[in-house]
Scaffold this motif. Structure first.
Motif, PDB file in Angstrom:
ATOM      1  N   VAL A   1       0.904  -1.042   0.094  1.00 18.43           N
ATOM      2  CA  VAL A   1       0.322   0.299  -0.067  1.00 18.43           C
ATOM      3  C   VAL A   1       0.985   0.904  -0.035  1.00 18.43           C
ATOM      4  N   VAL A   2       0.469   2.510  -1.216  1.00 14.75           N
ATOM      5  CA  VAL A   2       0.938   3.654  -0.699  1.00 14.75           C
ATOM      6  C   VAL A   2      -0.096   4.587  -1.082  1.00 14.75           C
ATOM      7  N   ALA A   3       0.162   5.333  -0.215  1.00 16.79           N
ATOM      8  CA  ALA A   3      -1.167   5.920   0.148  1.00 16.79           C
ATOM      9  C   ALA A   3       0.210   7.612   0.367  1.00 16.79           C
ATOM     10  N   SER A   4      -0.263   9.189  -0.422  1.00 20.77           N
ATOM     11  CA  SER A   4       0.545  10.159  -0.428  1.00 20.77           C
ATOM     12  C   SER A   4       0.054  10.612  -1.359  1.00 20.77           C
ATOM     13  N   ARG A   5       0.633  11.813  -1.148  1.00 19.35           N
ATOM     14  CA  ARG A   5       0.255  12.861  -2.714  1.00 19.35           C
ATOM     15  C   ARG A   5       0.829  12.182  -3.929  1.00 19.35           C
ATOM     16  N   LEU A   6       0.838  12.488  -4.659  1.00 14.80           N
ATOM     17  CA  LEU A   6       1.605  11.723  -6.127  1.00 14.80           C
ATOM     18  C   LEU A   6       2.860  13.283  -6.753  1.00 14.80           C
ATOM     19  N   VAL A   7       3.558  13.570  -6.007  1.00 15.42           N
ATOM     20  CA  VAL A   7       4.059  14.705  -6.285  1.00 15.42           C
ATOM     21  C   VAL A   7       6.127  13.982  -6.067  1.00 15.42           C
ATOM     22  N   TYR A   8       6.594  15.386  -6.767  1.00 15.24           N
ATOM     23  CA  TYR A   8       8.455  14.943  -6.929  1.00 15.24           C
ATOM     24  C   TYR A   8       8.792  14.556  -5.728  1.00 15.24           C
ATOM     25  N   ARG A   9       8.544  15.676  -4.140  1.00 12.12           N
ATOM     26  CA  ARG A   9       8.406  15.012  -3.226  1.00 12.12           C
ATOM     27  C   ARG A   9       8.918  14.178  -2.638  1.00 12.12           C
TER      28      ARG A   9
END
Length: 595
Positions: free
Chosen positions: A233-241
């Motif tokens: 599971v991956v839960a985060s904003r899909l941004v470069y950082r």
């Protein structure tokens, strides 16, 4: 004017090296047990979702439970403007400030002063607590609060670099904003070191208070996991950082090695396209599920479906996501960056370098443990995390910071100007000193225009004098049905019991019962009082009588007909007769005149 003359001691950063006991505040500087009127200020609050928003909300709720008065000031979100109340009477001011970029308001000190002054004066605020280095509104509030003589606290939730242009500008602005702030709070020791270096602060006025998680919202549920597969599971904003480029490199390599490995990815952002391209290129549509944006209430439903939680962030001050994942009983694999190594014990997290090879090796280790069954049970992991981080502990430690700053004096305007010039340099210091003078003069004008004593004090919803108290309001889940319920069956109308029971408040002899009273001997609707179409319309007492209405079959053509032939035009007679209205010399007859 007297309130602007309060003074505070210079922080040790301007007094030379501190003594051996300088890390512990003196007894005189603390005011234990004091109740504070606190204003939390940030651009980031609900309905926007994120770690800062969650931190402000949960901290405010716990401070309210400890007897403090708390209000929140943020900018308006769409149609959400004005004053709103949340759980436990938490008051939120959605101020009409223009948003510049990424939910951060435009840095306009003069424009925000009248609005924030109104909040501070009406709510009788004693401590202004600003959040997030990215929030222009938070820095404006600190600037105005110092002008008004209020104690200030700032919480930094992020890490910044020192080389790129964005970091240089942000660090310069942070230096000005924090040089005369009473106290600063960071969420990890790595974050503390970063903030001290960026803003040139003395470590004594910076405390470390970590974030927390509401463990009741993130409980494990192994039954939601699918048998015969391992889900990451991956839960985060899909941004470069957040290291999404690293994630895009990990997925193809691991999916090739492990046919039973699946990825469940929640979040939205500009890097979503990178993951979609990977899914298309390697034909992994059945093994990569992109959920999209998640509301906070839906995060737990995604986490409990997985076995491993993966965090690929390139920089983090604390990372609430890994605590939430561990609370749901998942193994955690994360990059070793920022303050992440401080968050979880070593046996609950696998730390990796921020490279594809290192992360793949860490996931291989977690997959092997999962298959061998050598991992701890989700329930035991949840129990450990539950004891590590609680919002009650965060509120208790934050309360000690408030007690400390309450005993400090506030710089006079003269000393504040000297501090700005000495701490920020001759150019930037002089510019912001001039801005502080303008801010002070504008404040004097506002006080002359609308004196503080003429501004009505707001009614306290929370705090020691709060009128909305938990023991005086109706709690549908507890007080309505519990032993101390405020809604009691003998005082309200219960449709299932009191309306028809022995002690029913709705009694048949007091209301109209269509099945009984309308047609019975005591019926309220009686035949002799209403018009019966089958009886009264045509009977001897009929209300509709033939001699009072027009009968088309009789009166229209009879001797008393209302429609008489000499009063209407008969097309068969009058059109062609001697009195015809349509005469041949006035109309064109196609059958006669054309031939």
């Amino acid at each position: 004017m007297g309130q602007w003359r309060r003074r505070r001691r210079d922080p040790p950063a301007l007094q030379g090296p501190p003594s051996e006991t300088s890390g512990a505040p003196s007894a005189e500087s603390q005011v234990p047990g004091r109740k504070h009127n606190i204003c939390m200020v940030s651009d980031f609050f609900y309905p926007n979702m994120g770690g800062v928003e969650s931190h402000i909300y949960h901290l405010s709720q716990c401070l309210i439970e400890r007897g403090h008065k708390v209000v929140i000031a943020t900018h308006a979100y769409g149609r959400r403007k004005g004053v709103r109340y949340l759980t436990n009477g938490l008051k939120v001011y959605y101020l009409p400030l223009r948003v510049m970029y990424n939910q951060s308001s435009f840095p306009a000190c003069v424009h925000s002063l009248p609005l924030l002054r109104c909040v501070f004066v009406r709510e009788r605020i004693t401590v202004v607590h600003a959040h997030s280095s990215f929030s222009c509104m938070a820095h404006d509030a600190l600037f105005h609060a110092k002008t008004m003589g209020l104690n200030t606290v700032f919480t930094d939730h992020s890490l910044f670099g020192f080389a790129d242009l964005s970091s240089v500008l942000t660090n310069a602005f942070l230096t000005v904003s924090l040089c005369d702030t009473n106290h600063i709070v960071c969420v990890s020791y790595t974050s503390k070191e970063n903030t001290v270096l960026r803003a040139a602060l003395h470590p004594e006025i910076v405390s470390v208070i970590p974030n927390a998680v509401d463990a009741a919202d993130f409980t494990p549920d192994p039954s939601r996991r699918q048998d015969g597969r391992i889900t990451v599971v991956v839960a985060s904003r899909l941004v470069y950082r957040k290291g999404i480029d690293l994630l895009a490199g990990i997925i193809p390599e691991l999916c090739l090695k492990h046919p039973d490995l699946h990825f469940l990815i929640g979040g939205e952002g500009p890097k979503r396209r990178v993951l979609e391209e990977v899914r298309e290129e390697y034909q992994l549509h059945d093994r990569i599920h992109l959920i999209g944006a998640l509301e906070h209430k839906d995060v737990r439903g995604v986490l409990v479906q997985g076995h491993i939680f993966l965090n690929t962030s390139l920089t983090e001050a604390f990372c609430m996501a890994i605590v939430e994942g561990a609370s749901c009983g998942l193994q955690v694999v994360s990059t070793r960056v920022g303050g992440i190594p401080e968050v979880l014990p070593e046996d609950l997290i696998t730390l990796c370098e921020p490279t594809v090879q290192s992360l793949c090796a860490g996931l291989e280790t977690a997959i092997a443990r999962q298959r061998s069954g050598s991992v701890s049970s989700p329930t035991s992991i949840h129990a450990r995390v539950r004891s590590l981080y609680t919002w009650e502990n965060v509120a208790e430690r934050t309360e000690k910071v408030y007690d400390r700053v309450a005993g400090e004096e506030v710089l006079t305007m003269h000393r504040r100007l000297l501090r700005l010039r000495a701490h920020c340099g001759p150019v930037a210091g002089s510019f912001f000193a001039l801005l502080a003078v303008v801010d002070f003069l504008f404040l004097l004008f506002l006080q002359w225009l609308i004196p503080d004593q003429l501004m009505d004090a707001a009614v306290d919803a929370t705090g020691p004098h709060g009128l909305w108290r938990p023991d005086q309001v109706m709690d549908a889940a507890v007080d309505a049905t519990g032993p101390h319920r405020l809604w009691r069956p003998d005082q309200v109308m219960d449709a299932a019991v009191d309306a028809t029971g022995t002690h029913g408040l709705w009694r048949p002899d007091q209301v109209m019962d269509s099945a009984v009273d309308a047609t019975g001997p005591h019926g309220l609707w009686r035949p002799d009082q209403v018009m019966d179409a089958a009886v009264d319309a045509t009977g001897p007492h009929g209300l509709w009588r033939p001699d009072q209405v027009m009968d088309a079959a009789v009166d229209a053509t009879g001797p008393h007909g209302l429609w008489r032939p000499d009063q209407v035009m008969d097309a068969a007679v009058d059109a062609t007769g001697p009195h015809g209205l349509w005469r041949p010399d006035q109309v064109m007859d196609a059958a006669v005149d054309t031939t």
